[in-house]
Design an enzyme around this catalytic site. Sequence first.
Site, short mmCIF file in Angstrom:
data_model
loop_
_atom_site.label_atom_id
_atom_site.label_comp_id
_atom_site.label_asym_id
_atom_site.label_seq_id
_atom_site.Cartn_x
_atom_site.Cartn_y
_atom_site.Cartn_z
N LYS A 169 0.83 -1.19 -0.07
CA LYS A 169 0.04 -0.24 0.04
C LYS A 169 1.09 1.23 -0.11
O LYS A 169 1.40 2.04 0.95
CB LYS A 169 -0.96 -0.09 1.26
CG LYS A 169 -2.42 0.65 1.14
CD LYS A 169 -2.16 2.23 0.82
CE LYS A 169 -1.81 2.99 1.87
NZ LYS A 169 -1.79 4.70 1.65
N GLU A 244 8.89 1.74 10.96
CA GLU A 244 9.85 2.72 10.85
C GLU A 244 9.38 4.00 10.92
O GLU A 244 8.72 4.37 10.06
CB GLU A 244 10.69 2.40 9.63
CG GLU A 244 11.30 1.19 9.37
CD GLU A 244 12.47 1.01 10.28
OE1 GLU A 244 13.06 1.95 10.83
OE2 GLU A 244 13.22 -0.10 10.46
N CYS A 278 13.11 11.27 7.59
CA CYS A 278 12.97 10.68 8.94
C CYS A 278 14.35 10.88 9.77
O CYS A 278 14.47 11.13 10.90
CB CYS A 278 12.55 9.26 9.09
SG CYS A 278 13.68 8.17 7.96
N GLU A 378 8.60 16.55 15.48
CA GLU A 378 9.27 16.25 14.22
C GLU A 378 8.52 17.27 13.07
O GLU A 378 7.12 17.52 12.97
CB GLU A 378 8.80 14.90 13.51
CG GLU A 378 9.51 14.68 12.17
CD GLU A 378 9.37 13.26 11.71
OE1 GLU A 378 8.17 12.91 11.62
OE2 GLU A 378 10.18 12.49 11.31
#
Length: 473
Positions: A169, A244, A278, A378
Amino acid sequence: MQRIDTIYINGQFVTPHGEEWFDLINPSTEEAIGQVRLADAEDCRQAIAAARAAFPAWSRTTKAERIAALRRMHAAVSSRAAELREALITEYGAPASQAGWMVGFPADAIAASIVALENFEFTETAGTAQVIHSPLGVAGLITPWNSDAGFICNKLATALAAGCTAVIKPSELSAWQTRIVTEALHEAGLPAGVFNIVTGRGDVVGAEITRHPDIAKISFTGSTAVGKQIVRHSAETLKRVTLELGGKSPTVILEDADIATVVPMILQAGFLNSGQACIAGTRILVPRSRLGEFESAIAAAVRQIRSGDPRQTDSDIGPMVSRQQWERVQGYIRLGVEEGASLLAGGEGRPDGLHRGWFVRPTVFTDVRNTMRIAREEIFGPVLVVIPYADDAEAVALANDTSYGLSAVVLGADQQRAMAVARQIESGRVLVNTLAHEPQAPFGGFKQSGIGREMGRWGLAAFLEPKTVLAGC
Ligand code: NAD
């Protein structure tokens, strides 16, 4: 204009049952560049059924057969590098100057999984028992929009190497890259159903994968918020999960560092992928004794960074992927000012001379405390914070004072001292005086940056379950 109106199920490109169309926008111009027809939950169930039917035969293939299949995938994906580069720049705004590694990532990831498979022992002994590492079943692989093709190939190659079959996906924002990679993987000629690719919304297709009883394993790359939802929903069927997730990675500058040498590395680590990475090193920890010197150097260096048209070879930073992401980054820059931090460079709005496109001014805040939201959350854009510290012990404490733990960088002249600091940092990866990457080493996060590891034998083992066999005579 791209018109993407098929998904990939059971070895064929098919029209989705889902009827929703999603616009693909060039983030540099804000113009529509295509449309993608999205899969729905019914499409997802068909893909899972195909992967389930393909699992018994694929799980019994030999190591040599899987290596041969992975080599065909590698050749097919490598041959599409030029198209992928165009899609990365147009669909996602990757700067041409930095698109190289992203273009190579899909094929490199497959190559790394071949090495991991070649070296993996599927049968071991433990005392009097045999331990057979057995594939888990159908894997649901959910990927984000940044480096979409690379994440698809990395997860798929590892799942197939382990003997699992897969339903992928990808993000709907990167449908063009997905189409290129799907066509390449189709050309590799794998058995029907072994992999299936259903581009759709996260809360529709992603949610179906997360809940479906025939999915044994989920490997997810994306935000921490969605990662937590996946854990919650997959608990019902006790799926194995690899997550992750996000980061707020520290870059620690030690007191003996040569500022002129480390500033380019700091900016490379912080502005990686236009800040949409990331692993971006977004918290810069600086010895208070050298703060003034560092602030002058980084402010001067950021003035040389160009945020603009990703096709221009002198652009270092491209646009944010979407209006939503741009607004989010603008909101954090505003917040930083409201929290009392000082702007060393950048600020709200577009860079001078740019009136459209989701471009952000490369921004560095100083006078930042690690308790501020701009130091804890973040941002996923080219926004860095500078935080002073007194000594190495405080640097380590600040580096670890975060809910994340994905990556860290330590920079200093004395390698022993830098290594001593690195050993104390709670992070899945610590880079000491380098920004290098090792694809055979485990990759993943401590704390809320994730669960489990990808890459190398650790990544392969995450798609396997150890089975103990004791035989009497
Ligand atoms: P996201 O979490 O919004 O989406 C990731 C994927 O999950 C997409 O395919 C999305 O459609 C899907 N999704 C959304 N809701 C879902 C749900 N309820 N159930 C199942 N799937 C769902 O992340 P994003 O904005 O695409 O990517 C940026 C994030 O990814 C950042 O937080 C970044 O740090 C993280 N990221 C992590 C790594 C890593 O290796 N640790 C690498 C790249 C990006």
